[in-house]
Design an enzyme around this catalytic site. Structure first.
Site, PDB file in Angstrom:
ATOM      1  N   ASP A  43      42.020   4.672  26.410  1.00 20.56           N
ATOM      2  CA  ASP A  43      40.691   5.269  26.550  1.00 20.56           C
ATOM      3  C   ASP A  43      40.191   4.971  27.960  1.00 20.56           C
ATOM      4  O   ASP A  43      40.903   4.366  28.760  1.00 20.56           O
ATOM      5  CB  ASP A  43      39.725   4.694  25.497  1.00 20.56           C
ATOM      6  CG  ASP A  43      39.416   3.212  25.717  1.00 20.56           C
ATOM      7  OD1 ASP A  43      39.966   2.603  26.643  1.00 20.56           O
ATOM      8  OD2 ASP A  43      38.601   2.677  24.946  1.00 20.56           O
ATOM      9  N   ASP A  94      36.847   3.163  29.764  1.00 18.54           N
ATOM     10  CA  ASP A  94      35.681   2.343  29.429  1.00 18.54           C
ATOM     11  C   ASP A  94      34.676   2.320  30.578  1.00 18.54           C
ATOM     12  O   ASP A  94      35.049   2.073  31.725  1.00 18.54           O
ATOM     13  CB  ASP A  94      36.137   0.896  29.149  1.00 18.54           C
ATOM     14  CG  ASP A  94      37.222   0.830  28.087  1.00 18.54           C
ATOM     15  OD1 ASP A  94      36.885   0.975  26.904  1.00 18.54           O
ATOM     16  OD2 ASP A  94      38.404   0.657  28.445  1.00 18.54           O
ATOM     17  N   ASP A 147      34.720   5.186  26.053  1.00 12.17           N
ATOM     18  CA  ASP A 147      33.885   4.138  25.455  1.00 12.17           C
ATOM     19  C   ASP A 147      32.731   3.851  26.419  1.00 12.17           C
ATOM     20  O   ASP A 147      32.952   3.417  27.542  1.00 12.17           O
ATOM     21  CB  ASP A 147      34.776   2.893  25.260  1.00 12.17           C
ATOM     22  CG  ASP A 147      34.213   1.903  24.262  1.00 12.17           C
ATOM     23  OD1 ASP A 147      33.089   2.106  23.781  1.00 12.17           O
ATOM     24  OD2 ASP A 147      34.908   0.915  23.976  1.00 12.17           O
TER      25      ASP A 147
HETATM   26  P1  DGT Z   1      43.485   0.237  26.903  1.00 11.54           P
HETATM   27  O1  DGT Z   1      42.219   0.991  26.775  1.00 11.54           O
HETATM   28  O2  DGT Z   1      44.262   0.188  25.633  1.00 11.54           O
HETATM   29  O3  DGT Z   1      44.319   0.715  28.034  1.00 11.54           O
HETATM   30  O4  DGT Z   1      43.161  -1.305  27.240  1.00 11.54           O
HETATM   31  P2  DGT Z   1      41.768  -1.988  27.511  1.00 11.54           P
HETATM   32  O5  DGT Z   1      42.028  -3.338  28.049  1.00 11.54           O
HETATM   33  O6  DGT Z   1      40.884  -1.087  28.294  1.00 11.54           O
HETATM   34  O7  DGT Z   1      41.198  -2.235  26.073  1.00 11.54           O
HETATM   35  P3  DGT Z   1      39.953  -1.572  25.315  1.00 11.54           P
HETATM   36  O8  DGT Z   1      39.648  -0.227  25.845  1.00 11.54           O
HETATM   37  O9  DGT Z   1      40.243  -1.657  23.848  1.00 11.54           O
HETATM   38  O10 DGT Z   1      38.741  -2.544  25.592  1.00 11.54           O
HETATM   39  C1  DGT Z   1      38.266  -2.786  26.889  1.00 11.54           C
HETATM   40  C2  DGT Z   1      37.791  -4.167  27.013  1.00 11.54           C
HETATM   41  O11 DGT Z   1      36.556  -4.329  26.362  1.00 11.54           O
HETATM   42  C3  DGT Z   1      38.730  -5.139  26.347  1.00 11.54           C
HETATM   43  O12 DGT Z   1      39.723  -5.537  27.247  1.00 11.54           O
HETATM   44  C4  DGT Z   1      37.827  -6.237  25.876  1.00 11.54           C
HETATM   45  C5  DGT Z   1      36.520  -5.548  25.643  1.00 11.54           C
HETATM   46  N1  DGT Z   1      36.226  -5.218  24.239  1.00 11.54           N
HETATM   47  C6  DGT Z   1      36.913  -4.417  23.409  1.00 11.54           C
HETATM   48  N2  DGT Z   1      36.321  -4.323  22.225  1.00 11.54           N
HETATM   49  C7  DGT Z   1      35.215  -5.085  22.303  1.00 11.54           C
HETATM   50  C8  DGT Z   1      34.150  -5.388  21.402  1.00 11.54           C
HETATM   51  O13 DGT Z   1      34.112  -4.929  20.268  1.00 11.54           O
HETATM   52  N3  DGT Z   1      33.150  -6.197  21.889  1.00 11.54           N
HETATM   53  C9  DGT Z   1      33.181  -6.703  23.162  1.00 11.54           C
HETATM   54  N4  DGT Z   1      32.174  -7.485  23.594  1.00 11.54           N
HETATM   55  N5  DGT Z   1      34.154  -6.443  24.012  1.00 11.54           N
HETATM   56  C10 DGT Z   1      35.153  -5.647  23.593  1.00 11.54           C
HETATM   57 MG    MG Z   2      40.297   0.803  27.538  1.00  8.48          MG
END
Ligand code: DGT
Ligand code: MG
Length: 360
Positions: free
Chosen positions: A204, A206, A284
């Site tokens: 996604d 963010d 997000d």
């Molecule tokens: P991706 O999108 O799969 O390439 O990897 P990320 O690291 O962007 O992961 P993502 O999009 O699920 O979440 C972005 C960051 O936001 C994650 O590394 C930690 C934080 N995060 C995710 N879910 C939550 C939540 O429910 N609450 C809080 N405070 N932070 C969150």
């Molecule tokens: Mg992400």
């Protein structure tokens, strides 16, 4: 055969937030295996087991060279008996038998497919599996009632399971900036998540939104969403949104958060054989007041394990509570204010780790 004296030994901190983890992974054969078992545990609601595998995988990601012998792992933290068994299997046989059998299992395959639908979590997937639903075809014919988000997720299943590129993330960023500028001048948009850590693809995109004047951000999210929804006739528009999950047991999500699906027009070169000129992308959005912005940026940049480890460090080593809103010092019984990530690391007594080295 390499003698014990010749193999490199590693010295690594047990906290991921004390390590510099770039995207340059020398042990992807091992981290892929451990991550798959972590994912399987999470899909089965075995959180403790999931974290143990995640921590083991993160430790292997931080090693500066490729591991070739079990003897190199002696004395390393975060490697439990089970993880060591998996690593040994991969080093000796090229693959882990547990990973292979998990990948082949009917349940794992079904959980992957069903939770691949936007709006479907492990609990819903488990319920469907117990009712004999293992794939999208069976789901479509099951008569199950899907909520709006799930319907949209099913409709755009292939798009949403195709990784988002950095170029697409940048294009989405421009749309979000335009939306935010249109509803409240002076608002700021920051890219967070994996793309801020330098990842080239993501599941996604963010974003964190704020306004330099405290309080102006109140009510911003519904306005931004309404603006995006009003763009139905433009090339790039908005398809669906879903509020952040209500999680009363946790104070993690007090931000206004919106999971959404954007319709993004493809560039000429990306137009595919299907002749579809646009694709759906998960976005997000989070709104934060400026006073909490540094904590929010830190908290939403990830990786998830890096965040978890920061909070563990704060609690266990510093008697502080860290969230995406604030840092509370339990010893001094007060909140510590910060306007940058650097300040927060300093309060925590940690060396500053830039986003590109938070890929734990
Ligand atoms: P991706 O999108 O799969 O390439 O990897 P990320 O690291 O962007 O992961 P993502 O999009 O699920 O979440 C972005 C960051 O936001 C994650 O590394 C930690 C934080 N995060 C995710 N879910 C939550 C939540 O429910 N609450 C809080 N405070 N932070 C969150
Ligand atoms: Mg992400």
């Amino acid at each position: 055969q390499i003698s014990e004296a010749e193999v490199a030994l590693f010295s690594v901190s047990s906290y991921a937030c004390q390590r510099r983890t770039t995207l340059d992974n020398h042990n992807s054969n091992l981290t892929d295996a451990l991550s798959l078992l972590a994912e399987n545990a999470e899909l089965n609601n075995e959180d403790g087991r999931g974290v143990a595998f995640r921590r083991a995988a993160a430790l292997m990601k931080a090693l500066p060279t490729q591991v070739i012998s079990m003897s190199q792992l002696r004395g390393l933290p975060c490697l439990g008996e089970h993880s060591l068994r998996v690593i040994k299997d991969v080093l000796e046989n090229g693959v882990s038998s547990e990973v292979e059998s998990t990948k082949q299992s009917k349940r794992y395959k079904a959980l992957k497919i069903l939770t691949g639908i936007f709006g479907v979590g492990a609990k819903t997937a488990d319920r469907w599996i117990r009712e004999g639903i293992y794939n999208l075809e069976q789901l479509r014919h099951s008569g199950q009632t899907l909520n709006r988000a799930q319907k949209s997720g099913l409709e755009h299943y292939d798009d949403l399971n195709e990784p988002v590129t950095k170029a697409e993330a940048d294009a989405i960023g421009e749309i979000v900036q335009k939306a935010v500028d249109s509803v409240l001048t002076g608002s700021q948009v920051a890219l967070t998540g994996g793309f801020r850590r330098g990842k080239l693809t993501g599941h996604d995109v963010d974003f964190l939104i704020t306004h330099p004047e405290e309080g102006k951000e109140v009510g911003l999210m519904p306005k931004v969403v309404a603006w995006l929804e009003s763009q139905k006739t433009t090339r790039n528009s908005y398809l669906e949104s879903k509020d952040g999950p209500a999680r009363p047991a946790s104070n993690m999500d007090r931000f206004e958060r919106c999971f959404s699906i954007f319709k993004l027009t493809k560039g000429k070169e990306q137009e595919t054989a299907s002749h579809k000129i646009w694709r759906a992308v998960r976005v997000d959005l989070v709104v934060s007041p400026i006073s909490q912005f540094a904590f929010a940026v830190l908290g939403w940049t990830g990786s998830k394990l890096f965040e978890r480890e920061l909070r563990r460090w704060a609690g266990h080593e510093k008697n502080m509570s860290l969230s995406s809103h604030a840092l509370f010092d339990n010893t001094q019984n007060k909140y510590l204010r910060a306007t940058s990530e650097e300040e927060i690391f300093a309060y925590l007594g940690l060396e500053y780790i830039p986003p590109s080295e938070r890929n734990a």
